[in-house]
Design a protein around this motif. Sequence first.
Motif, PDB file in Angstrom:
ATOM      1  N   ALA A 116       0.820  -1.215   0.000  1.00 51.78           N
ATOM      2  CA  ALA A 116       0.000   0.000   0.000  1.00 51.78           C
ATOM      3  C   ALA A 116       0.855   1.266   0.000  1.00 51.78           C
ATOM      4  N   ASP A 117       2.069   1.168   0.543  1.00 54.84           N
ATOM      5  CA  ASP A 117       2.978   2.325   0.593  1.00 54.84           C
ATOM      6  C   ASP A 117       3.817   2.472  -0.670  1.00 54.84           C
ATOM      7  N   ILE A 118       3.794   1.472  -1.551  1.00 50.89           N
ATOM      8  CA  ILE A 118       4.714   1.493  -2.704  1.00 50.89           C
ATOM      9  C   ILE A 118       4.026   1.088  -4.000  1.00 50.89           C
ATOM     10  N   GLU A 119       2.855   1.616  -4.250  1.00 55.80           N
ATOM     11  CA  GLU A 119       2.156   1.269  -5.491  1.00 55.80           C
ATOM     12  C   GLU A 119       2.946   1.710  -6.717  1.00 55.80           C
ATOM     13  N   THR A 120       3.548   2.887  -6.650  1.00 56.45           N
ATOM     14  CA  THR A 120       4.441   3.346  -7.718  1.00 56.45           C
ATOM     15  C   THR A 120       5.726   3.858  -7.080  1.00 56.45           C
ATOM     16  N   VAL A 121       6.827   3.631  -7.799  1.00 60.91           N
ATOM     17  CA  VAL A 121       8.132   4.079  -7.301  1.00 60.91           C
ATOM     18  C   VAL A 121       8.937   4.671  -8.444  1.00 60.91           C
ATOM     19  N   ASN A 122       9.904   5.500  -8.092  1.00 61.28           N
ATOM     20  CA  ASN A 122      10.849   6.060  -9.046  1.00 61.28           C
ATOM     21  C   ASN A 122      12.085   5.160  -9.049  1.00 61.28           C
ATOM     22  N   VAL A 123      12.402   4.562 -10.177  1.00 58.19           N
ATOM     23  CA  VAL A 123      13.488   3.592 -10.238  1.00 58.19           C
ATOM     24  C   VAL A 123      14.831   4.201  -9.840  1.00 58.19           C
ATOM     25  N   MET A 124      15.061   5.448 -10.163  1.00 63.12           N
ATOM     26  CA  MET A 124      16.343   6.073  -9.826  1.00 63.12           C
ATOM     27  C   MET A 124      16.487   6.241  -8.311  1.00 63.12           C
ATOM     28  N   ASP A 125      15.405   6.604  -7.648  1.00 62.23           N
ATOM     29  CA  ASP A 125      15.440   6.716  -6.180  1.00 62.23           C
ATOM     30  C   ASP A 125      15.659   5.351  -5.542  1.00 62.23           C
ATOM     31  N   GLU A 126      14.950   4.346  -6.059  1.00 59.23           N
ATOM     32  CA  GLU A 126      15.025   3.009  -5.467  1.00 59.23           C
ATOM     33  C   GLU A 126      16.417   2.394  -5.583  1.00 59.23           C
ATOM     34  N   LEU A 127      17.054   2.575  -6.716  1.00 57.89           N
ATOM     35  CA  LEU A 127      18.305   1.872  -6.964  1.00 57.89           C
ATOM     36  C   LEU A 127      19.565   2.695  -6.736  1.00 57.89           C
ATOM     37  N   PHE A 128      19.440   4.019  -6.694  1.00 57.87           N
ATOM     38  CA  PHE A 128      20.664   4.823  -6.640  1.00 57.87           C
ATOM     39  C   PHE A 128      20.742   5.872  -5.536  1.00 57.87           C
ATOM     40  N   LYS A 129      19.675   6.133  -4.819  1.00 58.80           N
ATOM     41  CA  LYS A 129      19.714   7.121  -3.742  1.00 58.80           C
ATOM     42  C   LYS A 129      19.632   6.397  -2.404  1.00 58.80           C
TER      43      LYS A 129
END
Length: 103
Positions: free
Chosen positions: A43-56
């Motif tokens: 419910a907290d992660i229906e959509t994510v930004n791939v750059m934030d997820e993998l590199f920040k």
Amino acid sequence: MAEACISAGICGFETTVSVEDLGDYQFKLKFITKCPNIPKMAADIETVNVMDELFKKGESKVLNAAVKHLPHVSCPVPSGTLKALEVTAGMALPKDASITIKK
């Protein structure tokens, strides 16, 4: 689109996560599971930004939601989710990963 089928271990729960590219670095995550905790995380992660997820570092919504909702820090679902995200984004080739426990 990529899909990860994750067997969590002794709990017996299996989770399938599918990742869809929405464009502009945005990805939709969908979870299918009988685990009572994964839907809370989802419910907290229906959509994510791939750059934030993998590199920040420290800004992963997947990892933050897992810490918030999952009772076991060793649950492999967050890791499997990030691997499926990598593959869908074209940042990794599809290859199975595994954890083998021996005592």
